[in-house]
Design an enzyme around this catalytic site. Structure first.
Site, short mmCIF file in Angstrom:
data_model
loop_
_atom_site.label_atom_id
_atom_site.label_comp_id
_atom_site.label_asym_id
_atom_site.label_seq_id
_atom_site.Cartn_x
_atom_site.Cartn_y
_atom_site.Cartn_z
N HIS A 134 0.87 -1.17 0.00
CA HIS A 134 0.00 0.00 0.00
C HIS A 134 0.92 1.23 0.00
CE1 HIS A 134 -2.79 2.94 1.82
NE2 HIS A 134 -3.79 2.11 1.56
N ASP A 211 3.19 -4.33 8.01
CA ASP A 211 1.94 -3.59 7.89
C ASP A 211 0.83 -4.64 7.99
OD1 ASP A 211 -0.33 -2.29 7.16
OD2 ASP A 211 0.40 -1.60 5.20
N GLN A 214 -4.37 -5.28 7.10
CA GLN A 214 -5.34 -6.18 6.49
C GLN A 214 -5.34 -7.57 7.15
OE1 GLN A 214 -7.55 -5.41 4.12
NE2 GLN A 214 -6.80 -3.38 3.55
N LYS A 237 -10.59 -0.64 10.12
CA LYS A 237 -10.76 -1.86 9.33
C LYS A 237 -11.13 -3.05 10.20
CE LYS A 237 -7.24 -0.55 5.90
NZ LYS A 237 -7.98 0.09 4.82
N CYS A 378 -4.72 2.41 -3.63
CA CYS A 378 -3.50 2.92 -2.98
C CYS A 378 -2.34 1.94 -3.16
CB CYS A 378 -3.71 3.23 -1.50
SG CYS A 378 -4.96 4.46 -1.19
#
Lengths: 420, 145
Positions: A134, A211, A214, A237, A378
């Site tokens: 991202h 990261d 997700q 999220k 993104c």
């Protein structure tokens, strides 16, 4: 057919918006949770209750409301620490979002305020990311490379949408200072295997960041088990509010890092010409934090824990397996990312031959009330890698059903009728 | 069925059968415009005669049906008109697109471009419709400069 004890219809009742009627009498089919998830009543009510009855500033007000707010805010930190199995609550830093968490760590490198060798970086040193990141895990590192003269390098992505680690030993080497990659791709759905990379990172004495924006919402994540140094994720999220994100970092690293933002509550003592700083996590939480948002995120962690992260993972696996079977029935549909439900999450991006994703998304929304995301999500470099400007992305969560995937397939057939 | 009212027959027709597509010589100015949010892009050339007559608007690009059809309609409207006339069409088209669906379009000025009136109600798509038209305005300015 669902995981035992998992009742999606009961879960949907916790999210009133899922029963909402859209203009024109359409019902909502929300397949955009990878973008931002909906919020259950439990989270909304916790936030409302706090704002209505307990709100004061945290850490500095001595009155009843101030202590109730401080207590709730710090309790949220405990909940998040438990949710990702952090060894210490002090390792949980509240940020505005995952982007801020990533920027905070990038800012610690090559910073004259810091003296720790591990964060020293300059020409000849290397930063490693991947082609499936991202923008929030690309741009902070580009900026770091520009500031310090270090070199930015990246793992390629295979045609199947997997991280290509064939060149691992060359890519991550004695010059590497930090490796920062996504745990789960927001476009491909790919869940990256972290352990071989961590092993190499340890061999060369670099640091590693994940990261996990997700992955934390969708599967049990244990930061200790992952063995990395930093993990970033975001509240909105994972059925929590926007405006709150999390950085987890190893205590001794957080201690060694310079502050990020200066301001109230991040200090120990201030003179006109210098300051000393509060211990972590407060060193990184300058100014009045997003108090109610943090408390809401704590409630979100409670909610997800009560449902069960293993159950959520199993449910999404079922959805993605179903969708991977159903979507290819649509003529001209090409899935960008793994086509098997193995080591992948409930995010499926695809193209429809000859039809631009904006047109796909518009018809799905306007005719069927199906909310998907269209564009490059993104992750422009990843789209360039696959030679496409944009994709349509359906992303699933605990409240989605196979009937909604059927609706998506019907909608796509209709899109083809309009533009075919 | 809100969406299908945005996708007027005329827009779909131009999308499926774009008019004047492809970059041609000669030209006075060439510009490349992108819409960073969706990756739509257009390369556009203009050729203007000494008397101010627009001899050719040629273009190439990629993007959604709205952006591609808007380029096709622009080609039809601008080619053969004068710089001044075509700029007044651009101005009216911009006013319509930015009017959030509240603007009464002047059909006499807009011609076929009036089919895009429905797009103005979708803020996310307005930039798609304007992409080629803004590129055209830019190219004209460069050709005059």
């Amino acid at each position: 057919m669902s995981a035992p004890g998992f009742d999606v219809e009961r879960i949907r009742k916790d999210f009133p918006v899922l029963g909402r009627e859209l203009p024109g009498g359409r019902s909502l089919v929300y397949l955009d949770s990878g973008n931002s998830s909906q919020k259950p009543t439990q989270v909304v009510e916790t936030m409302r209750d706090h704002l209505t009855w307990h709100y004061g500033n945290v850490g500095r007000a001595l009155h009843v409301l101030g202590s109730e707010s401080t207590e709730a805010y710090e309790a949220a930190r405990d909940k998040i620490a438990a949710f990702v199995k952090a060894p210490s609550r002090d390792e949980i830093v509240f940020t505005k979002n995952a982007s801020e968490a990533l920027n905070l760590v990038a800012y610690a490198f090559g910073n004259p305020v810091g003296e720790d060798e591990r964060f020293r970086i300059g020409p000849g040193d290397e930063i490693v990311i991947s082609e499936m990141e991202h923008h929030s895990n690309i741009v902070p590192w580009q900026l770091l490379a520009q500031r310090t003269g270090a070199t930015l390098r990246w793992f390629p992505v295979t045609d199947e949408g997997r991280l290509d680690i064939d060149g691992l030993d060359e890519l991550v080497n004695e010059r590497t200072k930090i490796v920062s990659i996504t745990h789960q791709s927001n476009v491909l759905g790919t869940v990256n295997s972290v352990s071989p990379i961590v092993a190499r990172v340890r061999e060369v004495g670099a640091l590693m960041m994940l990261d996990a924006s997700q992955s934390v919402p969708h599967q049990p994540v244990d930061v200790t088990e992952l063995g990395v140094d930093f993990v970033a994720f975001t509240g909105h999220k994972m059925v929590g509010p926007s405006g709150i994100g999390v950085l987890w970092g190893r205590r001794e690293l957080l201690d060694a890092m310079p502050p990020f933002l200066g301001g109230g509550e991040m200090i120990e003592a201030v003179w006109m010409d210098h300051s000393t700083y509060a211990p972590v996590p407060h060193k990184f939480e300058a100014g009045t934090p997003p108090i109610v948002e943090a408390i809401g995120l704590g409630a979100a962690a409670d909610y997800l824990t009560a449902v069960g992260m293993d159950q959520i993972k199993a449910h999404e696996k079922e959805l993605v397996a179903y969708a991977l079977e159903a979507l290819p029935e649509v003529p001209g549909l090409r899935i960008i990312g793994p086509r098997t439900p193995i080591a992948r999450g409930g995010t499926i991006s695809f193209t429809l031959e000859g039809i631009h994703p904006h047109d796909v998304g518009q018809i799905l929304d306007d005719v069927y009330g199906i909310a998907v995301r269209v564009g490059h999500h993104c992750a422009r470099p990843l789209h360039l890698r696959f030679g496409i400007p944009a994709t349509t992305r359906a992303s699933f969560y605990l409240y989605n059903t196979t009937a909604e995937i059927d609706a998506l397939v019907r909608g796509l057939h209709h899109v083809q009728k309009v533009f075919g | 069925m809100i969406g299908e009212s945005m996708y007027q027959e005329l827009i779909l027709e131009h999308y499926k059968h774009p008019q004047g597509r492809g970059l041609r010589d000669p030209y006075d100015a060439e510009v490349h415009h992108v819409n960073p949010t969706c990756g739509d892009e257009v390369t556009l050339r203009v050729k203007v005669a000494d008397g101010g007559k627009v001899l050719d608007v040629s273009y190439d690009g990629q993007g959604c049906s709205i952006s591609q059809a808007a380029a096709s309609v622009l080609h039809e409207l601008a080619t053969g008109s004068t710089v001044e006339e075509s700029l007044s069409v651009v101005e009216e088209f911009t006013r319509l697109m930015q009017g959030r669906g509240q603007v009464d379009p002047d059909e006499d000025v807009l011609g076929d471009a009036v089919a895009f009136a429905g797009v103005a109600k979708f803020p996310a798509r307005v930039k798609c419709a304007l992409l080629a038209w803004m590129a055209y305005k830019d190219a004209l300015m460069r050709s005059q400069g």
